[in-house]
Structure formats: C-alpha cells, structure tokens
Design a protein around this motif. Sequence first.
Motif, short mmCIF file in Angstrom:
data_model
loop_
_atom_site.label_atom_id
_atom_site.label_comp_id
_atom_site.label_asym_id
_atom_site.label_seq_id
_atom_site.Cartn_x
_atom_site.Cartn_y
_atom_site.Cartn_z
N THR A 61 0.80 -1.23 0.00
CA THR A 61 0.00 0.00 0.00
C THR A 61 0.83 1.28 0.00
O THR A 61 0.31 2.33 -0.36
N GLY A 62 2.07 1.19 0.46
CA GLY A 62 2.91 2.38 0.51
C GLY A 62 2.74 3.21 1.77
O GLY A 62 3.25 4.34 1.85
N VAL A 63 2.02 2.70 2.79
CA VAL A 63 1.87 3.46 4.03
C VAL A 63 3.21 3.54 4.75
O VAL A 63 4.09 2.70 4.56
N THR A 64 3.35 4.55 5.62
CA THR A 64 4.61 4.75 6.34
C THR A 64 4.67 3.86 7.57
O THR A 64 3.64 3.50 8.15
N LEU A 65 5.89 3.54 7.99
CA LEU A 65 6.11 2.72 9.18
C LEU A 65 5.56 3.42 10.42
O LEU A 65 4.91 2.79 11.26
N GLU A 66 5.80 4.71 10.55
CA GLU A 66 5.33 5.45 11.72
C GLU A 66 3.81 5.38 11.84
O GLU A 66 3.27 5.12 12.91
N TRP A 67 3.10 5.60 10.73
CA TRP A 67 1.64 5.60 10.79
C TRP A 67 1.09 4.20 11.10
O TRP A 67 0.22 4.04 11.94
N ILE A 68 1.60 3.20 10.41
CA ILE A 68 1.04 1.85 10.58
C ILE A 68 1.31 1.31 11.98
O ILE A 68 0.49 0.61 12.55
N THR A 69 2.44 1.68 12.59
CA THR A 69 2.77 1.15 13.92
C THR A 69 2.17 1.97 15.05
O THR A 69 1.81 1.42 16.08
N SER A 70 2.05 3.29 14.86
CA SER A 70 1.61 4.14 15.97
C SER A 70 0.32 4.92 15.70
O SER A 70 -0.28 5.45 16.63
N GLY A 71 -0.05 5.04 14.43
CA GLY A 71 -1.21 5.86 14.10
C GLY A 71 -0.88 7.34 14.03
O GLY A 71 -1.76 8.17 13.81
N LYS A 72 0.37 7.68 14.20
CA LYS A 72 0.80 9.08 14.16
C LYS A 72 1.57 9.34 12.88
O LYS A 72 2.05 8.43 12.23
N GLY A 73 1.71 10.63 12.56
CA GLY A 73 2.47 11.00 11.37
C GLY A 73 1.64 10.85 10.11
O GLY A 73 0.43 10.59 10.14
N ARG A 74 2.31 11.00 9.01
CA ARG A 74 1.64 10.89 7.70
C ARG A 74 1.37 9.45 7.34
O ARG A 74 2.20 8.57 7.57
N LYS A 75 0.20 9.24 6.75
CA LYS A 75 -0.16 7.89 6.31
C LYS A 75 0.73 7.46 5.15
O LYS A 75 1.17 6.31 5.09
N PHE A 76 1.00 8.39 4.23
CA PHE A 76 1.87 8.11 3.10
C PHE A 76 3.06 9.07 3.16
O PHE A 76 2.98 10.14 3.75
N GLU A 77 4.16 8.69 2.53
CA GLU A 77 5.39 9.46 2.59
C GLU A 77 5.20 10.91 2.15
O GLU A 77 5.61 11.83 2.82
N SER A 78 4.59 11.11 1.01
CA SER A 78 4.35 12.47 0.56
C SER A 78 2.95 12.88 0.97
O SER A 78 2.08 12.04 1.14
N ALA A 79 2.73 14.18 1.10
CA ALA A 79 1.41 14.67 1.49
C ALA A 79 0.38 14.32 0.43
O ALA A 79 -0.78 14.09 0.72
N GLU A 80 0.81 14.28 -0.81
CA GLU A 80 -0.08 13.92 -1.89
C GLU A 80 0.37 12.59 -2.48
O GLU A 80 1.44 12.49 -3.04
N THR A 81 -0.44 11.59 -2.30
CA THR A 81 -0.09 10.28 -2.83
C THR A 81 -0.81 10.06 -4.15
O THR A 81 -1.88 10.61 -4.38
N SER A 82 -0.20 9.29 -5.00
CA SER A 82 -0.84 9.01 -6.28
C SER A 82 -1.56 7.67 -6.24
O SER A 82 -2.05 7.20 -7.25
N ALA A 83 -1.65 7.06 -5.05
CA ALA A 83 -2.33 5.78 -4.93
C ALA A 83 -3.83 5.98 -4.86
O ALA A 83 -4.33 6.83 -4.11
N LEU A 84 -4.55 5.21 -5.66
CA LEU A 84 -6.01 5.22 -5.63
C LEU A 84 -6.49 3.89 -5.07
O LEU A 84 -6.15 2.85 -5.60
N ASN A 85 -7.25 3.94 -4.01
CA ASN A 85 -7.83 2.74 -3.42
C ASN A 85 -9.21 2.57 -4.02
O ASN A 85 -10.11 3.36 -3.74
N ILE A 86 -9.37 1.56 -4.86
CA ILE A 86 -10.59 1.41 -5.64
C ILE A 86 -11.30 0.11 -5.25
O ILE A 86 -10.68 -0.95 -5.15
N THR A 87 -12.61 0.20 -5.03
CA THR A 87 -13.42 -0.99 -4.77
C THR A 87 -13.31 -1.93 -5.96
O THR A 87 -13.37 -1.50 -7.11
N ARG A 88 -13.16 -3.22 -5.67
CA ARG A 88 -13.02 -4.22 -6.73
C ARG A 88 -14.20 -5.17 -6.68
O ARG A 88 -14.58 -5.65 -5.61
N GLN A 89 -14.78 -5.43 -7.85
CA GLN A 89 -15.91 -6.35 -7.96
C GLN A 89 -15.66 -7.31 -9.11
O GLN A 89 -14.90 -7.01 -10.02
#
Length: 191
Positions: A61-89
């Motif tokens: 997913t590209g999430v940051t270590l700090e966010w995934i482990t603590s819930g703090k900091g940025r979810k993704f490295e850059s403030a603007e991520t180019s990742a799109l989370n799309i529902t799949r059917q």
Amino acid sequence: MLSVDFTKGGSEVLDRVLDAYGFTMKVQLADHLGIAASSLAMRYKRDIFPADIVVRCMLETGVTLEWITSGKGRKFESAETSALNITRQKLVNGQLHDLGSVLFDAEIFLDTNNLPSAPICLLEGKTQYIIDKRVNEINDGLWLVDIEGKIGIRTLTRIPVKKVNVSGVGVSFDCDLDDITVLGRVVLTME
C-alpha cells in the motif's frame, strides 16, 4: 526515534492495516492475506504486534512505518499520494460480487488531472475494467449496464430521439435509453 512495543497493541495495528487496504471487514483482510478468518481473529485476541502483516501492508500500500505502527504522522510518505484505493468487484453470470479493494497508481491514467470521480475496478474473466460510476451524459463507448436485471459490459452507440444501439455479447439491438440502466462508463481496460 520510533519506538514499537512488540508485546501489545496488535489489534490497533491490524485496524490500521484494514484502513490502509480500504477493507471494511476483517474477513476481507483475511482473504487478502490468504489466512483463515479464525487465524486473524486470534491475532486480534492475542494483541501481539503483527510484524509480518505490517511489512506486507507497507510493501503493497505504501503506508509509512510510523503511521502503521503508531497511528501518528503521515499515512503516506508524501502529502499527496498518487495511490487510488478502488473498490473491486467481479462480474459472474450477470451479477456483481465484492472482492474488497485494490490499489492503483494514478499514473496508469493518461490524464492524471482528469481522474474518474467514482471509480470501481471490475473483473470479468481475464479482463479488468476501471469504471467511473458518476455518469453525466451517455456517449458512444463501453459502458457497464443493467439490462432486465443482468449486468454486463456493452458498447453503446447513441442514435436519434433518445435511443441507443446496444452491442457486445450476443445480438445487438436498439432501445430507448430508459429501457436500460447505465451503471458506469469504462475509462480503462487492462487485459
């Protein structure tokens, strides 16, 4: 410096993993990881830090270590991520079935300034379609449509007086626009 307690807090981390993947149910995560739902439930109960799942989630997913482990900091490295989370059917026998979600890099679209506003990823056979469910006007092209309760990808061609030619699978036919339900426009096809 980041500090991680590997003996507790696992359930909170697993909740962030769910969020990172865009899943709404724990069973979706279990299916994605290829483990039994009961195994995931046991990980929640034991509350031990799930290092293997964290590493996989970060890679996928590209999430940051700090966010995934603590819930703090940025979810993704850059403030603007180019990742799109799309529902799949998946389309099976004219019906849609949920498959969770999938991440796409926005760069797969030729015009990243004009991304689909309500995208879904549809799997039909060995072909994946990105479909924009927000429809303003029906033009010629590939569309996801519901015809008398059966959903499918069809080519629509506008003809005069609010009619459309429907083709694709089986015999093509003409009908009023009101005779079919347009569910979305195909914006990208991947085979």
